[in-house]
Scaffold this active site. Sequence first.
Site, PDB file in Angstrom:
ATOM      1  N   LYS A   1      37.395 -10.321 -44.535  1.00 47.89           N
ATOM      2  CA  LYS A   1      38.577 -10.837 -45.199  1.00 47.89           C
ATOM      3  C   LYS A   1      39.144  -9.784 -46.155  1.00 47.89           C
ATOM      4  CE  LYS A   1      38.159 -15.220 -46.254  1.00 47.89           C
ATOM      5  NZ  LYS A   1      37.443 -16.269 -47.029  1.00 47.89           N
ATOM      6  N   ARG A  16      37.301 -16.129 -53.260  1.00 43.11           N
ATOM      7  CA  ARG A  16      37.088 -16.385 -51.829  1.00 43.11           C
ATOM      8  C   ARG A  16      35.914 -15.583 -51.290  1.00 43.11           C
ATOM      9  NH1 ARG A  16      42.621 -14.924 -49.003  1.00 43.11           N
ATOM     10  NH2 ARG A  16      41.821 -16.390 -47.431  1.00 43.11           N
ATOM     11  N   GLY A  64      34.311 -21.346 -42.722  1.00 41.24           N
ATOM     12  CA  GLY A  64      33.891 -22.564 -43.400  1.00 41.24           C
ATOM     13  C   GLY A  64      32.424 -22.598 -43.814  1.00 41.24           C
ATOM     14  N   MET A 103      30.804 -20.500 -45.980  1.00 40.50           N
ATOM     15  CA  MET A 103      30.549 -20.210 -47.382  1.00 40.50           C
ATOM     16  C   MET A 103      31.708 -20.741 -48.205  1.00 40.50           C
ATOM     17  SD  MET A 103      28.680 -16.594 -47.159  1.00 40.50           S
ATOM     18  CE  MET A 103      30.123 -15.891 -46.423  1.00 40.50           C
ATOM     19  N   ARG A 145      42.406 -12.099 -38.970  1.00 39.74           N
ATOM     20  CA  ARG A 145      41.182 -11.619 -38.334  1.00 39.74           C
ATOM     21  C   ARG A 145      41.359 -11.771 -36.829  1.00 39.74           C
ATOM     22  NH1 ARG A 145      38.279 -16.609 -40.972  1.00 39.74           N
ATOM     23  NH2 ARG A 145      39.284 -18.234 -39.783  1.00 39.74           N
ATOM     24  N   HIS A 198      37.910 -28.072 -37.973  1.00 37.73           N
ATOM     25  CA  HIS A 198      36.548 -27.519 -37.916  1.00 37.73           C
ATOM     26  C   HIS A 198      35.933 -27.747 -36.549  1.00 37.73           C
ATOM     27  CE1 HIS A 198      32.139 -27.651 -38.562  1.00 37.73           C
ATOM     28  NE2 HIS A 198      32.398 -26.576 -39.291  1.00 37.73           N
ATOM     29  N   ARG A 227      12.063 -15.221  -4.609  1.00 38.63           N
ATOM     30  CA  ARG A 227      10.745 -15.743  -4.984  1.00 38.63           C
ATOM     31  C   ARG A 227      10.212 -16.562  -3.817  1.00 38.63           C
ATOM     32  NH1 ARG A 227      14.134 -17.089 -10.162  1.00 38.63           N
ATOM     33  NH2 ARG A 227      15.484 -17.373  -8.354  1.00 38.63           N
ATOM     34  N   ARG A 286       9.852 -10.630  -2.969  1.00 40.36           N
ATOM     35  CA  ARG A 286       8.549 -10.514  -3.639  1.00 40.36           C
ATOM     36  C   ARG A 286       7.516 -11.295  -2.852  1.00 40.36           C
ATOM     37  NH1 ARG A 286       7.892 -12.876  -9.555  1.00 40.36           N
ATOM     38  NH2 ARG A 286       8.225 -14.824  -8.434  1.00 40.36           N
ATOM     39  N   GLU A 346       4.986  -5.209 -14.330  1.00 40.26           N
ATOM     40  CA  GLU A 346       4.991  -6.342 -15.266  1.00 40.26           C
ATOM     41  C   GLU A 346       3.697  -6.476 -16.053  1.00 40.26           C
ATOM     42  OE1 GLU A 346       5.515  -9.998 -13.054  1.00 40.26           O
ATOM     43  OE2 GLU A 346       4.563  -9.148 -11.283  1.00 40.26           O
ATOM     44  N   SER A 370      10.519  -2.561 -10.068  1.00 45.07           N
ATOM     45  CA  SER A 370      11.367  -3.567 -10.682  1.00 45.07           C
ATOM     46  C   SER A 370      10.561  -4.205 -11.810  1.00 45.07           C
ATOM     47  CB  SER A 370      11.789  -4.617  -9.658  1.00 45.07           C
ATOM     48  OG  SER A 370      12.571  -5.604 -10.304  1.00 45.07           O
ATOM     49  N   THR A 380      10.174  -8.778 -16.570  1.00 45.61           N
ATOM     50  CA  THR A 380      10.113  -8.769 -18.038  1.00 45.61           C
ATOM     51  C   THR A 380       9.449 -10.015 -18.615  1.00 45.61           C
ATOM     52  OG1 THR A 380      12.384  -9.562 -17.983  1.00 45.61           O
ATOM     53  CG2 THR A 380      12.039  -7.218 -18.439  1.00 45.61           C
ATOM     54  N   ASN A 381       9.405 -11.097 -17.848  1.00 44.09           N
ATOM     55  CA  ASN A 381       8.743 -12.292 -18.386  1.00 44.09           C
ATOM     56  C   ASN A 381       7.250 -12.036 -18.573  1.00 44.09           C
ATOM     57  OD1 ASN A 381      11.196 -13.499 -18.206  1.00 44.09           O
ATOM     58  ND2 ASN A 381      10.729 -14.658 -16.357  1.00 44.09           N
ATOM     59  N   ASP A 382       6.611 -11.603 -17.483  1.00 43.62           N
ATOM     60  CA  ASP A 382       5.176 -11.338 -17.599  1.00 43.62           C
ATOM     61  C   ASP A 382       4.898 -10.163 -18.530  1.00 43.62           C
ATOM     62  OD1 ASP A 382       3.282 -13.054 -16.215  1.00 43.62           O
ATOM     63  OD2 ASP A 382       4.528 -12.662 -14.458  1.00 43.62           O
ATOM     64  N   CYS A 396      14.109  -7.612 -12.879  1.00 41.32           N
ATOM     65  CA  CYS A 396      14.359  -8.890 -12.220  1.00 41.32           C
ATOM     66  C   CYS A 396      13.907 -10.069 -13.073  1.00 41.32           C
ATOM     67  CB  CYS A 396      13.692  -8.933 -10.853  1.00 41.32           C
ATOM     68  SG  CYS A 396      11.913  -8.744 -10.926  1.00 41.32           S
ATOM     69  N   TYR A 438      19.627  -0.984 -11.804  1.00 41.25           N
ATOM     70  CA  TYR A 438      20.280  -2.289 -11.719  1.00 41.25           C
ATOM     71  C   TYR A 438      19.542  -3.324 -12.557  1.00 41.25           C
ATOM     72  CZ  TYR A 438      16.624  -3.780  -8.408  1.00 41.25           C
ATOM     73  OH  TYR A 438      15.428  -4.101  -7.835  1.00 41.25           O
TER      74      TYR A 438
HETATM   75  P1  ADP Z   1      37.551 -19.654 -45.490  1.00 42.91           P
HETATM   76  O1  ADP Z   1      36.837 -18.360 -45.371  1.00 42.91           O
HETATM   77  O2  ADP Z   1      36.687 -20.832 -45.483  1.00 42.91           O
HETATM   78  O3  ADP Z   1      38.719 -19.734 -44.543  1.00 42.91           O
HETATM   79  P2  ADP Z   1      39.398 -18.833 -47.512  1.00 42.91           P
HETATM   80  O4  ADP Z   1      38.922 -17.933 -48.564  1.00 42.91           O
HETATM   81  O5  ADP Z   1      40.173 -18.223 -46.409  1.00 42.91           O
HETATM   82  O6  ADP Z   1      38.178 -19.665 -46.949  1.00 42.91           O
HETATM   83  O7  ADP Z   1      40.264 -19.932 -48.227  1.00 42.91           O
HETATM   84  C1  ADP Z   1      40.660 -21.084 -47.562  1.00 42.91           C
HETATM   85  C2  ADP Z   1      42.120 -21.358 -47.799  1.00 42.91           C
HETATM   86  O8  ADP Z   1      42.404 -21.417 -49.166  1.00 42.91           O
HETATM   87  C3  ADP Z   1      43.052 -20.290 -47.291  1.00 42.91           C
HETATM   88  O9  ADP Z   1      43.309 -20.432 -45.928  1.00 42.91           O
HETATM   89  C4  ADP Z   1      44.277 -20.530 -48.083  1.00 42.91           C
HETATM   90  O10 ADP Z   1      45.028 -21.565 -47.508  1.00 42.91           O
HETATM   91  C5  ADP Z   1      43.721 -21.001 -49.394  1.00 42.91           C
HETATM   92  N1  ADP Z   1      43.762 -19.905 -50.343  1.00 42.91           N
HETATM   93  C6  ADP Z   1      42.812 -19.009 -50.613  1.00 42.91           C
HETATM   94  N2  ADP Z   1      43.219 -18.117 -51.526  1.00 42.91           N
HETATM   95  C7  ADP Z   1      44.479 -18.473 -51.834  1.00 42.91           C
HETATM   96  C8  ADP Z   1      45.464 -17.945 -52.690  1.00 42.91           C
HETATM   97  N3  ADP Z   1      45.238 -16.851 -53.429  1.00 42.91           N
HETATM   98  N4  ADP Z   1      46.653 -18.575 -52.753  1.00 42.91           N
HETATM   99  C9  ADP Z   1      46.874 -19.665 -51.993  1.00 42.91           C
HETATM  100  N5  ADP Z   1      46.020 -20.212 -51.178  1.00 42.91           N
HETATM  101  C10 ADP Z   1      44.819 -19.616 -51.081  1.00 42.91           C
HETATM  102 MG    MG Z   2       5.633 -12.133 -12.789  1.00 43.66          MG
HETATM  103 MG    MG Z   3      40.135 -18.465 -44.373  1.00 37.55          MG
END
Ligand code: ADP
Ligand code: MG
Ligand code: MG
Length: 872
Positions: free
Chosen positions: A21, A91, A100, A102, A335, A454, A560, A616, A743, A762, A765-767, A829, A849
């Site tokens: 980020k 953030r 989501g 952390m 991202r 989510h 086999r 085999r 093996e 060949s 890898t299991n054995d 294999c 292979y």
């Molecule tokens: P996550 O990694 O869980 O997506 P973020 O750090 O991206 O968490 O924050 C989640 C949301 O919070 C962002 O998508 C944005 O909508 C809002 N947010 C974060 N920082 C700001 C900011 N400086 N101003 C406005 N909204 C923010």
């Molecule tokens: Mg075997």
């Molecule tokens: Mg985010």
Amino acid sequence: MKRVYAFGEGNAKMKDLLGGKGANLAEMTSLGFPVPQGFTITTQACLEYLEEARGLKDELKDEITQAVKKLEAISEKEFNHSENLLLVSVRSGAKISMPGMMDTILNLGLNDENVLKLAQITNNERFAYDCYRRLLQMYGNVVYEIDMIKFDRILNKVKEDNHLHYDYELTADHLKDIVKDYQAVYQKELNHPFPQDVYQQIYAAVEAVFKSWNNQRAIVYRRLNNIPDDLGTAVNIQEMVFGNSGETSGTGVLFTRNPANGKHELYGEYLTNAQGEDVVAGIRTPVSINRLRDQFPEIYQEILELTNKLEKHYSDMQDIEFTIEDKKLYILQTRNGKRTAQAAVKIAVDFVNEGILSPDKALLTINSESLHTLLHPAFDPNALGQAELVSKLGLPASPGAATGQIVFDAITAKEWADAGKSVILVRHETSPEDIVGMNSANGIVTSQGGMTSHAAVVARGMGKCCVAGCSELDINEDKKTLAYPGGLLNEGDIISVDGTTGCLYIGEIPTVAGGANENLDQVLDWSRQFAKLAIRMNAETANDIENGLRFGAVGIGLVRTEHMFFQEDRLIAIRKFLLAKNPSDRKICLDTIRDFQIEDFSHIFELMQEKPVVVRLLDAPLHEFLPHGQNEIKQVASQLQIDPSELSDRVQSMKEVNPMMGHRGCRMGMTYPELYLMQAEAVIRSAMKVAKNGVAVKPEIMIPLVSSQAELIHLKDKIKVHLKKVLDEANVNMEFTVGVMVETPRACLIADQLAKDAEFFSFGTNDLTQLTFGYSRDDAGKFLNQYLDQGILKDDPFQTIDTFAVKELVEIAVERGRSIKENLKIGVCGELGGDPRSITHFHQIGLSYVSCSPYRVPIAQLAAAQSAIINA
Ligand code: ADP
Ligand code: MG
Ligand code: MG
């Protein structure tokens, strides 16, 4: 050590230090994008903090203070200022995105006085208190671990009392009351009020984000996604912009292409008058980004241009978070977007066609493991026509077809799945706590939230079928019932989920094989051009072989033969053989088995034509063929026309304490040479049959579990002599090879001796893994999970190659083998042959292979190409 970087100082390459980020916020800053300014505290500072476990050090606090001063200068705002009031978000952001997982806190800088200033500055009391109540809740939860529900209850009660549906309907007075009640929660839970000092707020928030690296859901997420535990998270502190300041403001998320099917279109959702997580939390169902085109055409146009620019700049599909404050657009995050396999192959092919990427670079944008979702079945269209609908109003959040029993919570989902049931997890909406249950479920259904909720995002990441936001469903998570327009379902009832259409059906619906996909074909075509490793399949049935060929396997790496013995009539023949008292009886049995085997092998060669086929010779432990228990013994005794007690004695005498290390593999060939000769002969006779039609059949005969040179010489000579006789008698000239399945650790170490006689190697890898660790694969379940949890082992060595000992044994064997025969053909294999991470190592070692199950052939093909491209 520099622990803090202003956005102006970093760039996209600094993900290790600034997190994904932070690095991208820095990159966008230097590109001149509208990014609220701020600074990033490094992952190193986080690791230092976690290691020292002594709180934030003074040096870091000083650096933060300095960075805040600079931010105040840039933004022309200040903490606690009565006209230009600065608020910030704190953030989290690790190197690898963990959506989501952390924590993030918004609106820091507010306190009892500043909220009044904000109300006055904006002339919007409602807005000011809305920000404050959000801060109190997030801060309480993240910093002090106060349960969200304690706050939610208060908010929901005010809504209920006033007959309101949505948060945005709350008035300033309602929000003031809520803030008061939230503050009372602090007193009650903590015995102290919400901290009024802004710096104190920031330091505590930074610490909490650091600590969140090790919260339970983050740990689970890392485990599921193979993310190392020692990366740490960066912390971004950023000036707030406000999507909740009224009807000309809003917040949203978007993808530059459709993440479900890859279509080239702006794809996203937003909410007016909302902040942060409102969009993904699924409380209000957001509207499509297309509505923005009608409401605010200039902003839509601006978004379109910026996102095109971003996509080209990163040469990848982008997942973007934005906020509009009073018609002004801000980009808060970008991202590389997560996508389904279907979307991934389309986007890769389109990027090449659009001239954005070359084929090799395009291949690197696809997650090889995810391809399995393309290859797996869809509901049979005929059966679908007759199926009873639960609802067709769900969103097709993640494609696929899943059937299972419905459950209403993640814990039950895991328990039932562990007990071998197929389950469908049904929730109002999912949250990060549900991850384990989602992973266990066959499919996921939610009644709230959109395509970027989510549930949708996580399911797509897992390649798991998901229908989201199915508003027709009335789910009661406490009573465990699901009411739909046509009736009521209870926990345990079976439904079918079509993630490709968003439809839900009653009961189980039959499926058909995965459909043709032109984009996948193109991707596999390119992959074959770049890969150095060839991809074969492990297969013996017509169905498997046809699938593998369809996916481009260039040969069979493992037939086999014992799999062919388990049919009723054959089992009798082999039992008769094993229990026969004299050689002439044995010979009669073998003649029968030979005919069976010729039939089987002929089918295989016919399907494979000129492609090489490794057969085999019998490998399975003896006891697998013997009857167990009194009933079976009685039955077999009557089939064999011998006395049950005699049979029982014979079986007893053949019993082994440790069959996996007992009388199996080539040891069977040593004690029953006629068995191996019969099999080798069956291979050659089948090959001759197919070769009659002018096909240059390529049989490769493999001797399993060899651990000494003498074994190999002994068996190979016998086989060669015998087969020469068979060929001479038929007056046929046919090439075939005899090789060794490597093996055992000993076989690896004496690979130079083996290479003198072996025509190919060949790796089994299991054995090899079993014998290197001394773990019995069939019993390892009891302790392996604990080992993985405790970090004794980083990975399950049966799923991905142990990069210390097992890999070294493979390297030694290759080096010693090729010191005798420079061009010795060497394959894999075992199951690791289909594992992308292991394939990288096999590529580096220079194997010829890998061979894997037919459905993994495309995965292995792409992984092999990616290894070659990365190491080119
Ligand atoms: P996550 O990694 O869980 O997506 P973020 O750090 O991206 O968490 O924050 C989640 C949301 O919070 C962002 O998508 C944005 O909508 C809002 N947010 C974060 N920082 C700001 C900011 N400086 N101003 C406005 N909204 C923010
Ligand atoms: Mg075997
Ligand atoms: Mg985010």
